[in-house]
Write a protein that holds these residues in place. Structure first.
Motif, PDB file in Angstrom:
ATOM      1  N   THR A  39     -13.684  40.172  14.882  1.00  0.00           N
ATOM      2  CA  THR A  39     -13.855  39.583  13.546  1.00  0.00           C
ATOM      3  C   THR A  39     -12.769  38.565  13.225  1.00  0.00           C
ATOM      4  OG1 THR A  39     -12.686  41.471  12.590  1.00  0.00           O
ATOM      5  CG2 THR A  39     -15.105  41.562  12.631  1.00  0.00           C
ATOM      6  N   ASP A  40     -11.568  38.781  13.730  1.00  0.00           N
ATOM      7  CA  ASP A  40     -10.486  37.823  13.503  1.00  0.00           C
ATOM      8  C   ASP A  40     -10.062  37.253  14.848  1.00  0.00           C
ATOM      9  OD1 ASP A  40      -8.384  36.283  12.678  1.00  0.00           O
ATOM     10  OD2 ASP A  40      -7.170  37.943  11.910  1.00  0.00           O
ATOM     11  N   LYS A  41     -10.411  36.003  15.081  1.00  0.00           N
ATOM     12  CA  LYS A  41     -10.189  35.360  16.375  1.00  0.00           C
ATOM     13  C   LYS A  41      -8.959  34.460  16.383  1.00  0.00           C
ATOM     14  CE  LYS A  41     -15.153  35.441  17.197  1.00  0.00           C
ATOM     15  NZ  LYS A  41     -16.381  34.669  17.409  1.00  0.00           N
ATOM     16  N   TYR A  42      -8.199  34.484  15.310  1.00  0.00           N
ATOM     17  CA  TYR A  42      -7.088  33.536  15.140  1.00  0.00           C
ATOM     18  C   TYR A  42      -6.151  33.514  16.340  1.00  0.00           C
ATOM     19  CZ  TYR A  42      -2.974  31.171  13.386  1.00  0.00           C
ATOM     20  OH  TYR A  42      -1.921  30.313  13.258  1.00  0.00           O
ATOM     21  N   HIS A  43      -5.624  34.668  16.705  1.00  0.00           N
ATOM     22  CA  HIS A  43      -4.628  34.706  17.785  1.00  0.00           C
ATOM     23  C   HIS A  43      -5.228  34.284  19.125  1.00  0.00           C
ATOM     24  CE1 HIS A  43      -1.486  36.242  15.252  1.00  0.00           C
ATOM     25  NE2 HIS A  43      -2.297  37.208  14.809  1.00  0.00           N
ATOM     26  N   ASN A  50      -3.226  26.642  23.071  1.00  0.00           N
ATOM     27  CA  ASN A  50      -1.936  26.435  23.736  1.00  0.00           C
ATOM     28  C   ASN A  50      -2.106  26.295  25.246  1.00  0.00           C
ATOM     29  OD1 ASN A  50      -0.412  26.418  21.388  1.00  0.00           O
ATOM     30  ND2 ASN A  50      -0.063  28.614  21.434  1.00  0.00           N
ATOM     31  N   GLU A  51      -2.954  27.142  25.833  1.00  0.00           N
ATOM     32  CA  GLU A  51      -3.207  27.044  27.266  1.00  0.00           C
ATOM     33  C   GLU A  51      -3.862  25.713  27.610  1.00  0.00           C
ATOM     34  OE1 GLU A  51      -5.472  29.283  30.971  1.00  0.00           O
ATOM     35  OE2 GLU A  51      -5.803  30.031  28.941  1.00  0.00           O
ATOM     36  N   LEU A  52      -4.818  25.292  26.816  1.00  0.00           N
ATOM     37  CA  LEU A  52      -5.496  24.028  27.049  1.00  0.00           C
ATOM     38  C   LEU A  52      -4.515  22.860  26.963  1.00  0.00           C
ATOM     39  CD1 LEU A  52      -8.171  22.568  27.575  1.00  0.00           C
ATOM     40  CD2 LEU A  52      -8.543  22.562  25.091  1.00  0.00           C
ATOM     41  N   GLN A  53      -3.656  22.877  25.964  1.00  0.00           N
ATOM     42  CA  GLN A  53      -2.663  21.819  25.830  1.00  0.00           C
ATOM     43  C   GLN A  53      -1.718  21.798  27.029  1.00  0.00           C
ATOM     44  OE1 GLN A  53      -1.217  22.970  21.926  1.00  0.00           O
ATOM     45  NE2 GLN A  53      -2.184  21.187  20.974  1.00  0.00           N
ATOM     46  N   ASP A  54      -1.210  22.963  27.399  1.00  0.00           N
ATOM     47  CA  ASP A  54      -0.279  23.043  28.524  1.00  0.00           C
ATOM     48  C   ASP A  54      -0.939  22.592  29.826  1.00  0.00           C
ATOM     49  OD1 ASP A  54       1.672  24.022  26.824  1.00  0.00           O
ATOM     50  OD2 ASP A  54       1.428  26.120  27.454  1.00  0.00           O
ATOM     51  N   GLU A  91      -3.111  16.939  17.386  1.00  0.00           N
ATOM     52  CA  GLU A  91      -3.489  16.840  15.983  1.00  0.00           C
ATOM     53  C   GLU A  91      -4.176  18.099  15.464  1.00  0.00           C
ATOM     54  OE1 GLU A  91      -5.918  13.362  15.710  1.00  0.00           O
ATOM     55  OE2 GLU A  91      -4.227  12.003  16.008  1.00  0.00           O
ATOM     56  N   ILE A  92      -4.460  19.040  16.354  1.00  0.00           N
ATOM     57  CA  ILE A  92      -5.116  20.271  15.923  1.00  0.00           C
ATOM     58  C   ILE A  92      -4.218  20.981  14.922  1.00  0.00           C
ATOM     59  CG2 ILE A  92      -5.866  22.576  16.660  1.00  0.00           C
ATOM     60  CD1 ILE A  92      -6.778  21.292  19.289  1.00  0.00           C
ATOM     61  N   ASP A  93      -4.785  21.267  13.782  1.00  0.00           N
ATOM     62  CA  ASP A  93      -4.046  21.912  12.698  1.00  0.00           C
ATOM     63  C   ASP A  93      -4.344  23.410  12.720  1.00  0.00           C
ATOM     64  OD1 ASP A  93      -2.831  22.757  10.385  1.00  0.00           O
ATOM     65  OD2 ASP A  93      -3.783  21.259   9.093  1.00  0.00           O
TER      66      ASP A  93
END
Length: 130
Positions: A39-43, A50-54, A91-93
């Protein structure tokens, strides 16, 4: 779900393997999107972003190093395209994730998969034809 297709292959093994890893990350976004038990997918969203950016930083550096090593004529235009992608990712907020987590995931998934497929087919495949 985004599947790797043979037509995405550049013929450069290291680059193809890295592209496949990016597809795997995109598929993790898709899997998270479709998982109604969380229900909470935030983390999880933050972790994947973060993995995608790295990984894109790593991949773009490796790809650019390869292009330089073969004297690829369109190196600068590739570098600009990579920079634009990284800028968009930066730019992802993350503070807006909680406002409709699934919609947020759909937006990221669409951006990443569209960019990947278009960039590989229109740009990266040209590297191998040098």
């Amino acid at each position: 779900m985004i599947l790797w297709k043979d037509e995405y292959g550049t013929g450069i093994q290291s680059i193809d393997e890295q592209h496949q890893k990016l597809f795997e990350i995109a598929n993790r976004i898709y899997t998270l999107l479709k998982n109604d038990l969380i229900t909470d997918k935030y983390h999880s969203i933050v972790e994947i972003i973060n993995e995608l950016q790295d990984y894109t930083h790593y991949h773009f550096q490796a790809e650019e190093k390869y292009m330089q090593s073969i004297g690829y004529a369109k190196f600068l235009s590739q570098k600009v395209a990579h920079h634009d992608f990284l800028e968009k990712m930066d730019e992802i907020d993350l503070t807006k994730i909680d406002d409709g987590q699934n919609q947020y995931l759909i937006g990221i998934l669409n951006f990443v998969t569209d960019w990947l497929v278009e960039h590989i087919i229109k740009e990266d495949k040209l590297i191998a034809s040098k």
